[in-house]
Scaffold this active site. Structure first.
Site, short mmCIF file in Angstrom:
data_model
loop_
_atom_site.label_atom_id
_atom_site.label_comp_id
_atom_site.label_asym_id
_atom_site.label_seq_id
_atom_site.Cartn_x
_atom_site.Cartn_y
_atom_site.Cartn_z
N CYS A 295 0.83 -1.20 0.00
CA CYS A 295 0.00 0.00 0.00
C CYS A 295 0.87 1.26 0.00
CB CYS A 295 -0.98 -0.04 1.16
SG CYS A 295 -2.37 1.10 0.99
N HIS A 379 -3.74 -5.30 -0.44
CA HIS A 379 -3.36 -5.89 0.85
C HIS A 379 -3.46 -7.42 0.79
CE1 HIS A 379 -3.16 -2.30 3.53
NE2 HIS A 379 -3.86 -1.77 2.53
N GLU A 381 -2.63 -9.47 2.99
CA GLU A 381 -3.04 -10.01 4.30
C GLU A 381 -4.53 -9.92 4.52
OE1 GLU A 381 -3.58 -5.82 5.17
OE2 GLU A 381 -2.17 -6.92 3.94
#
Length: 453
Positions: A295, A379, A381
């Site tokens: 990001c 992202h 994750e």
């Protein structure tokens, strides 16, 4: 079968009475907290429409950049994501809050299980309808109670479809939430632009802290620009002990004590982080350590290599955005939250695009052609969102372990070199990060930033 089920059900009257008692109890608790359940609130877009609704959060006013997310679930994670710092978050999902807000419980690593940071980060919350009653085994309070406790104003009963249509056509705009009073159109100074504030400075840890893996295979330095808890968990759960540094820490001076460097997500304009950009540039000039950015970390890595970033019209904030892996041709469904993007046409010759957004063709990642360095705008994750691209952490940590073994082969005494960082004495969680600040404090911070400049 259905007859047997209905026959076995208990009488409804006692349960209904119990529910009524619960509702009355919650209503009285709300009143006792000094937050009228139906107090009027107004959401005003600068030079745009005004929407009237009801307050269900803190009794305070706030201004910020109005942005929207199309995510269906994951509002506790979104609202605690430091990348939303200074922004008023508009939810397109019609009903928000039906599964409540979980506790601040921590996992075996000492990381928050359900939140992405210790505090609610968004400046304000806008929904069409809010669930006053919630139901989930992890929930400990309602969305309204949480917002009130965290000092964040929230408004419901507004036409979020009209708001999102305006933001999509006009772009992300400055907006204001006022509670219990009329908006004065002449009060232009009431709109504070968080983009003019160094937001990363607010959300980054003020001192290094350390999280140990249960069976450590490597040691990674994390540059905290507003790192999410699940990013830290994604590293630690894969065997990487981590030491987390403030965003402006001269990481190139201690990189030889680590097996890898990670650059986190964060809020605001990446060009504010000139110290970070400089330290990353020096890091790549003086070390071959593997680097991974996510990001804002992706944007800062691009700036450090001479590329440029651009502000998107209304950003990408959702859990279902398709991104194409240019190296394999595979499409991943990704979780995203960003208002800026890297201009892929400005990447230097030793870099190439890694991922491409299939909705707007914006850059979603880059990879170095010869070195173990890559980054993603999305992202991997998730939290919330799909885990299609979580394997990127495995790719990164494989390169980290490979680098570690290579260093040990040529420098067998590497692990015995004294380190200036005594990790056993470091804190175990982020240090000195303050909760989200109100409109008056934002204005004061903006004025201080202008004066300092």
């Amino acid at each position: 079968m259905f007859a047997r089920v209905f026959k076995a059900m208990p009488a409804r009257a006692p349960a209904f009475t119990s529910v009524n008692a619960s509702i009355q109890s919650r209503f009285m608790a709300t009143v006792r907290q000094g937050r009228p359940a139906t107090e009027r609130a107004t959401f005003t877009i600068r030079d745009g429409p005004i929407f009237h609704g009801k307050s269900f959060g803190a009794r305070s006013n706030i201004s910020g950049e109005a942005v929207f997310t199309t995510s269906l679930v994951g509002y506790p994670e979104s609202l605690t994501d430091p990348s939303y710092r200074g922004q008023i978050l508009v939810f397109t999902q019609p009903l928000i809050g039906n599964y409540g807000v979980p506790s601040a419980e921590r996992d075996q690593h000492g990381l928050l299980k359900y939140f992405e940071s210790p505090n609610l980060q968004a400046a304000g919350v806008v929904v069409a309808d809010v669930a006053e009653q919630y139901s989930h085994w992890t929930a400990v309070e309602s969305l309204g109670e949480w917002c009130a406790r965290e000092g964040v104003p929230a408004i419901s009963g507004v036409d979020t479809r009209a708001i999102v249509t305006y933001l999509r056509e006009q772009g992300s705009s400055l907006a204001r939430i006022t509670v219990g009073e009329e908006y004065d159109a002449d009060q232009d100074e009431a709109f504070v632009d968080p983009e003019q504030i160094h937001l990363v400075r607010q959300v980054s840890t003020k001192a290094p802290f350390h999280v140990s893996a249960a069976d450590p295979q490597c040691h990674v330095a994390v540059i905290d620009c507003g790192v999410k808890e699940n990013i830290l968990r994604s590293l630690v759960s894969r065997g990487a002990s981590i030491t987390v540094f403030p965003f402006d820490y001269p990481i190139h001076k201690v990189a030889h004590h680590f097996d890898g460097v990670f650059i986190s997500n964060g809020p605001g304009d990446p060009t504010h982080c000139q110290d970070t950009v400089y330290h990353l540039r020096r890091l790549m000039e003086t070390s071959q350590v593997p680097i991974f950015g996510i990001c804002l970390g992706h944007q800062l890595l691009a700036l450090a290599n001479g590329a440029r970033t651009i502000k998107l019209k209304y950003g990408n904030r959702a859990h279902n955005i398709p991104a194409l892996d240019t190296t394999t041709g595979r499409c991943h469904i990704t979780s995203q939250n960003h208002g800026y993007a890297v201009d892929a046409s400005t990447l230097p010759s030793d870099w190439k695009p890694y991922f491409v957004n299939l909705n707007d063709s914006s850059n979603e990642g880059m990879i170095h052609k010869t070195r173990p360095i890559f980054s993603t705008q999305f992202h991997p994750e998730a939290k919330g969102g799909p885990l299609d691209s979580s394997y990127l952490f495995d790719i990164y940590l494989d390169s980290v372990v490979k680098y570690k073994n290579h260093q040990l082969a040529f420098h067998p005494n590497r692990n015995t070199v004294p380190s200036p960082l005594l990790v056993d004495l470091l804190a175990k969680e982020r240090v000195g990060v303050q909760p989200t600040i109100g409109m008056q404090n934002v204005a004061a911070a903006a004025a201080a930033a202008v004066a300092a400049a």
